[in-house]
Write a protein that holds these residues in place. Structure first.
Motif, mmCIF file in Angstrom:
data_model
loop_
_atom_site.group_PDB
_atom_site.id
_atom_site.type_symbol
_atom_site.label_atom_id
_atom_site.label_comp_id
_atom_site.label_asym_id
_atom_site.label_seq_id
_atom_site.Cartn_x
_atom_site.Cartn_y
_atom_site.Cartn_z
ATOM 1 N N HIS A 184 0.838 -1.196 0.000
ATOM 2 C CA HIS A 184 0.000 0.000 0.000
ATOM 3 C C HIS A 184 0.879 1.254 0.000
ATOM 4 C CE1 HIS A 184 -3.898 -2.000 0.935
ATOM 5 N NE2 HIS A 184 -3.112 -2.882 1.537
ATOM 6 N N PHE A 185 0.512 2.221 -0.831
ATOM 7 C CA PHE A 185 1.268 3.467 -0.937
ATOM 8 C C PHE A 185 0.321 4.663 -0.960
ATOM 9 C CE2 PHE A 185 3.558 0.211 -3.390
ATOM 10 C CZ PHE A 185 4.806 0.234 -2.797
ATOM 11 N N ALA A 186 0.811 5.789 -0.440
ATOM 12 C CA ALA A 186 0.151 7.089 -0.599
ATOM 13 C C ALA A 186 1.207 8.155 -0.390
ATOM 14 C CB ALA A 186 -1.001 7.269 0.389
ATOM 15 N N GLU A 187 1.304 9.083 -1.322
ATOM 16 C CA GLU A 187 2.278 10.173 -1.186
ATOM 17 C C GLU A 187 1.696 11.218 -0.250
ATOM 18 O OE1 GLU A 187 5.109 11.882 -0.608
ATOM 19 O OE2 GLU A 187 5.685 10.672 -2.348
ATOM 20 N N ILE A 188 2.198 11.263 1.001
ATOM 21 C CA ILE A 188 1.643 12.160 2.009
ATOM 22 C C ILE A 188 2.641 13.241 2.428
ATOM 23 C CG2 ILE A 188 0.049 10.440 2.901
ATOM 24 C CD1 ILE A 188 1.991 9.906 5.186
ATOM 25 N N MET A 189 3.762 13.355 1.716
ATOM 26 C CA MET A 189 4.754 14.362 2.076
ATOM 27 C C MET A 189 4.867 15.472 1.035
ATOM 28 S SD MET A 189 7.717 12.027 3.840
ATOM 29 C CE MET A 189 8.164 13.320 5.000
ATOM 30 N N PHE A 190 4.247 15.291 -0.117
ATOM 31 C CA PHE A 190 4.169 16.320 -1.142
ATOM 32 C C PHE A 190 2.706 16.724 -1.307
ATOM 33 C CE2 PHE A 190 7.920 13.868 -3.097
ATOM 34 C CZ PHE A 190 8.816 14.525 -2.271
ATOM 35 N N SER A 191 2.455 17.745 -2.132
ATOM 36 C CA SER A 191 1.088 18.223 -2.338
ATOM 37 C C SER A 191 0.792 18.387 -3.826
ATOM 38 C CB SER A 191 0.874 19.557 -1.615
ATOM 39 O OG SER A 191 1.665 20.572 -2.211
ATOM 40 N N ASN A 192 -0.495 18.600 -4.135
ATOM 41 C CA ASN A 192 -0.936 18.821 -5.516
ATOM 42 C C ASN A 192 -1.184 20.292 -5.830
ATOM 43 O OD1 ASN A 192 -0.918 16.266 -6.634
ATOM 44 N ND2 ASN A 192 -2.949 15.754 -5.860
ATOM 45 N N ASP A 193 -0.962 21.146 -4.851
ATOM 46 C CA ASP A 193 -1.328 22.549 -5.030
ATOM 47 C C ASP A 193 -0.230 23.332 -5.752
ATOM 48 O OD1 ASP A 193 0.653 22.847 -3.095
ATOM 49 O OD2 ASP A 193 -0.797 22.882 -1.462
ATOM 50 N N THR A 194 -0.308 24.648 -5.686
ATOM 51 C CA THR A 194 0.663 25.505 -6.370
ATOM 52 C C THR A 194 1.779 25.977 -5.441
ATOM 53 O OG1 THR A 194 -0.730 27.441 -5.896
ATOM 54 C CG2 THR A 194 -1.061 26.316 -8.006
#
Length: 321
Positions: A184-194
């Motif tokens: 199981h993976f989830a990128e929780i240290m980066f974001s999708n915003d600007t």
């Protein structure tokens, strides 16, 4: 190659000599060192270790061979089972507390140790290696309290374990057979915003039982965004008693953007389940094959009995001629 004499190097803080084919004996001063030392996967003939876990020293699989029962299982090659290999599943919440997810209870894996660390229980173990460049004090667990998008709930995706270099999880004392490994993976240290947090790129490789199954794996790209839980399934064979899952950084991706110390492999949870009937040890395919074979045999026997007139059909046919 013998182990070098480094006892007088008082300013040394980290020493990573994993996979270097070192031989001879491990000096006694190593075991009580205050520095981070990784000597895993070497060929020492004697470790001197009476246990498997030390505050700052990683000795997993560091000894070439041994026939002595006094040598801990964890320093021997392939981490052999020291008891009956009767386990057939495991669930780990990497970087988080014990939690129920998708009908199963995932074990806690919340220790913040990581630079040169080995930790185990009676079902599984993990080994972590590496210091984050520019941020030696960085935590080796991550948590994000923001909502996670996933199909089965977001509990296990709220936390993750990461490493600056190498992260290995082991399933211990497993029965021989085929297993499904779900990562199981989830990128929780980066974001999708600007913001600046969106410019980071994480890439790492994954190997299971020594075979590379994921190359240049980018969680955010695979999930089409950050904060989204995904999983990848792999069918593997356990011919001995130990399953090895290895996540490792190959130098790709960003290391100081958006901040130092958040690169490298990251994983949210691990689930290992058998591809066989635990009561018989047979795979689903084997059971189906046995059922089909049994049906064919019974059908052939019935046809032979009918041909010999055991059911009366053959005699009536002969009398009518």
């Amino acid at each position: 190659m013998n182990f070098p004499n480094l006892e007088g190097m008082n300013d040394m803080r980290e020493l990573f000599l994993s996979h270097n084919s070192l031989t001879g004996e491990i000096p006694g001063w190593i075991l009580g060192s205050r520095h981070f030392i990784d000597l895993s996967y070497n060929n020492f003939t004697q470790s001197g270790a009476q246990g498997c876990q030390f505050p700052n020293v990683n000795l997993v699989a560091s000894q070439s061979s041994s026939t002595s029962n006094s040598v801990p299982w964890c320093v021997q090659p392939d981490l052999p089972c020291s008891r009956n290999n009767n386990h057939y599943s495991l669930y780990i919440n990497c970087g988080g507390a014990r939690v129920n997810f998708d009908g199963n209870e995932y074990d806690e894996n919340a220790s913040d140790q990581g630079p040169a660390h080995f930790e185990s229980n009676d079902r599984w173990a993990y080994s972590s290696t590496g210091i984050f460049m520019g941020d030696g004090g960085r935590s080796f667990v991550a948590r994000n309290d923001s909502p996670i998008v996933s199909t089965g709930g977001g509990e296990i995706y709220q936390t993750a374990r990461l490493s600056a270099s190498s992260l290995k999880f082991y399933g211990l004392c497993l029965r021989r057979g085929s297993y499904r490994v779900r990562l199981h993976f989830a990128e929780i240290m980066f974001s999708n915003d600007t913001t600046f947090r969106s410019v980071g790129r994480r890439m790492f490789d994954v190997a299971i039982q020594g075979e590379v199954v994921l190359t240049d794996f980018n969680i955010a790209n695979e999930a089409n965004g950050t904060g989204i839980g995904i999983y990848r399934d792999f069918n593997v064979l356990v011919n001995g008693s130990t399953l090895e899952i290895h996540l490792y950084w190959t130098g790709k991706g960003t290391t100081a953007i958006p901040q130092r110390g958040i690169y490298g492999p990251l994983i949210s949870a691990i689930a290992v389940t058998p591809n066989f009937d635990v009561s018989t040890g047979l795979s689903v395919g084997a059971i189906i094959g046995i059922v089909i074979s049994s049906f064919v045999v019974v059908l052939l026997i019935l046809l032979v009995l009918w041909w010999k007139g055991c059911f009366g059909g053959r005699d009536l046919e002969d009398k009518g001629k």
